[in-house]
Design an enzyme around this catalytic site. Structure first.
Site, PDB file in Angstrom:
ATOM      1  N   GLY A 201     -13.157 -24.963-110.383  1.00 43.16           N
ATOM      2  CA  GLY A 201     -13.704 -23.879-111.198  1.00 43.16           C
ATOM      3  C   GLY A 201     -12.565 -22.969-111.625  1.00 43.16           C
TER       4      GLY A 201
ATOM      5  N   TYR B  19     -12.152  -8.770-102.065  1.00 42.76           N
ATOM      6  CA  TYR B  19     -11.125  -9.468-101.273  1.00 42.76           C
ATOM      7  C   TYR B  19      -9.792  -8.733-101.256  1.00 42.76           C
ATOM      8  CZ  TYR B  19     -14.084 -13.431-102.885  1.00 42.76           C
ATOM      9  OH  TYR B  19     -15.098 -14.274-103.218  1.00 42.76           O
TER      10      TYR B  19
ATOM     11  N   CYS C 160     -19.547   4.650-107.504  1.00 42.81           N
ATOM     12  CA  CYS C 160     -19.455   5.588-106.382  1.00 42.81           C
ATOM     13  C   CYS C 160     -19.116   4.828-105.111  1.00 42.81           C
ATOM     14  CB  CYS C 160     -20.762   6.356-106.239  1.00 42.81           C
ATOM     15  SG  CYS C 160     -21.159   7.257-107.738  1.00 42.81           S
ATOM     16  N   GLU C 161     -18.000   4.156-105.140  1.00 40.09           N
ATOM     17  CA  GLU C 161     -17.475   3.390-104.010  1.00 40.09           C
ATOM     18  C   GLU C 161     -15.976   3.537-104.089  1.00 40.09           C
ATOM     19  OE1 GLU C 161     -18.683   1.411-101.607  1.00 40.09           O
ATOM     20  OE2 GLU C 161     -20.793   1.538-102.167  1.00 40.09           O
TER      21      GLU C 161
END
Ligand SMILES: *Cc1c(COP(=O)(O)O)cnc(C)c1O
Length: 431
Positions: A278, A318, A345-346
């Site tokens: 992929g 990751y 909001c992270e």
């Protein structure tokens, strides 16, 4: 060293952005096709070679049609992915169905399409047989997925095979093929997928050796002559400019040597090789294009984009590196250090952390803002998008070989976001 390119000039981006406001993904058809040809050419040393493109990497039917035109099939793992492959004109054994914890209706659809069903667990032999009875019954051809457990080292994204939920153990495989034979299955495949984004050639050759030796063991212990071995995907791409790609030629050439050594003398002559790449098929040929909206100077310098991790999750998920360039400022040199961030909001919504980049002008400063191009987003990019924080997923453009641009998926609207809600029922709802 890998070379990072972007096929569109800043002027062209300005034009495109008038019709398709940022953020958007753009894919390079010509480069994807050339790459697909390189894959087929390199692997043509094997009998019956087929690449089943992993649909989850870039689930867009326009792209799948391009790959189908180059002779690729698809690797699907859900009902929607089966529909996508069908929409691209792929059929029958061009489609591999590698799923796990599979619902009955997905097996039924896969069987209907004549896809190659690849079982993830020994209990699924019974489950599949029950699911397809009454009805067509087990297909003539079935494939089994192998989990080598402690025989194989894992890697960061997929984890250790021993701790991975996928596949049969070695003993279960032998038993599984015997059972399939007793139940009238006539043709058999073997599959594994043990790594993700792995750039070590040796790692992939070792996987090949493991599977080729296993094919011989299965012949000896289960009296089954496999028709194909599917090596899975998991070949990495050089996300960082200083990383080296594994060329299709070295990979196929190395595998062929092992094939000649192990398979040729075993009496399994004609054993076909299949793959499910992929990432290396489309990854380097897709970009997320955003604009710089705001600058913020606190303990660090921030550039805030109009894209966020809902558009490209890999860095947050990751800690993945994605190269960033600023069209029109290629000559400016990396003179500033920024965290390039999105609006979620992270706090892990960061496309780049402490990255050296040219000076970037924001929309707040000049009204439009510089384009910021995030590279190697052509696989596991838009596909992993989500709607957390009410974020709308962006659209996708295709740069055609003649230089024209086709919208291959529009951006989501607020109406799309509400499409699964019955707003009238909400209004009438009395808590
Ligand atoms: C994800 C996946 C692939 C493709 O992996 P890439 O890293 O994109 O090459 C192939 N086969 C299976 C079973 C997968 O789950």
């Amino acid at each position: 060293m890998s070379v990072k390119y972007f096929p569109v000039t800043r002027e062209r981006l300005e034009e495109l952005a008038e019709t398709y406001p940022t953020p958007f993904y753009i894919y390079d058809e010509k480069a994807i096709r050339e790459n697909a040809r390189r894959v087929n050419r390199a692997f043509s040393v094997f009998p019956g070679y087929r690449e089943h493109f992993a649909v989850k990497a870039l689930p867009n039917p326009f792209i799948l049609k391009i790959l189908a035109a180059e002779g690729f099939g698809a690797d699907c793992s859900s009902l929607s992915e089966l529909f996508l492959a069908g929409m691209a004109g792929m059929k029958g054994e061009e489609i591999m169905f590698t799923s796990n914890e599979t619902p009955a209706r997905e097996y039924i659809k896969a069987r209907e399409l004549g896809a190659v069903i690849n079982l993830d667990d020994i209990t699924h032999i019974e489950f599949l047989e029950k699911t397809l009875r009454p009805g067509p019954g087990l297909p003539d051809l079935l494939s089994l997925r192998y989990n080598p457990g402690p025989l194989k080292e894992g890697n960061a994204i997929i984890g250790k095979p021993e701790e991975a939920k996928y596949g049969f153990t070695r003993e279960q495989l032998v038993e599984g093929y015997k059972t399939l034979k007793e139940r009238g299955v006539k043709r058999f495949g073997l599959h594994t997928m043990v790594a993700s984004n792995e750039l070590s050639l040796d790692y992939h050759l070792e996987t090949g050796r493991l599977l080729f030796e296993l094919a011989v063991e299965i012949k000896n212990r289960a009296a089954v002559n496999l028709e194909f071995v599917n090596l899975g995907g998991g070949l990495g791409i050089p996300y960082r400019p200083e990383e080296e790609e594994v060329s299709w030629e070295e990979l196929a050439g190395g595998l062929k040597k092992l094939y000649d050594e192990i398979i040729a003398p075993s009496g399994l002559g004609g054993l076909a090789i299949h793959t499910e790449y992929g990432r290396p098929v489309t990854g380097p040929y897709g970009w997320l294009v955003a604009r710089a909206l705001h600058r913020k100077s606190i303990y660090r310098e921030y550039i805030g984009l109009d894209a966020c991790m809902a558009d490209l999750m890999r860095p947050a998920l990751y800690g993945a590196y994605h190269h960033i360039t600023v069209p029109g400022r290629e000559r400016a040199g990396a003179v500033k250090t920024f965290d390039v961030v999105g609006s979620l909001c992270e706090n892990n919504d960061k496309f780049a952390v402490q990255r050296k980049l040219p000076e970037i002008v924001t929309a707040a400063e000049n009204g439009t803002g510089d384009f910021v191009v995030i590279h190697d987003a052509g696989a596991h990019g838009r596909a992993m998008g989500f709607n957390y924080n009410g974020k709308l997923r962006c659209g996708e453009l295709l740069l055609r070989p003649d230089g024209s641009v086709l919208e291959v998926r529009r951006a989501e609207t607020v109406e799309d976001y509400f499409a699964t809600l019955d707003t009238r029922a909400v209004k009438n709802f009395v808590p």
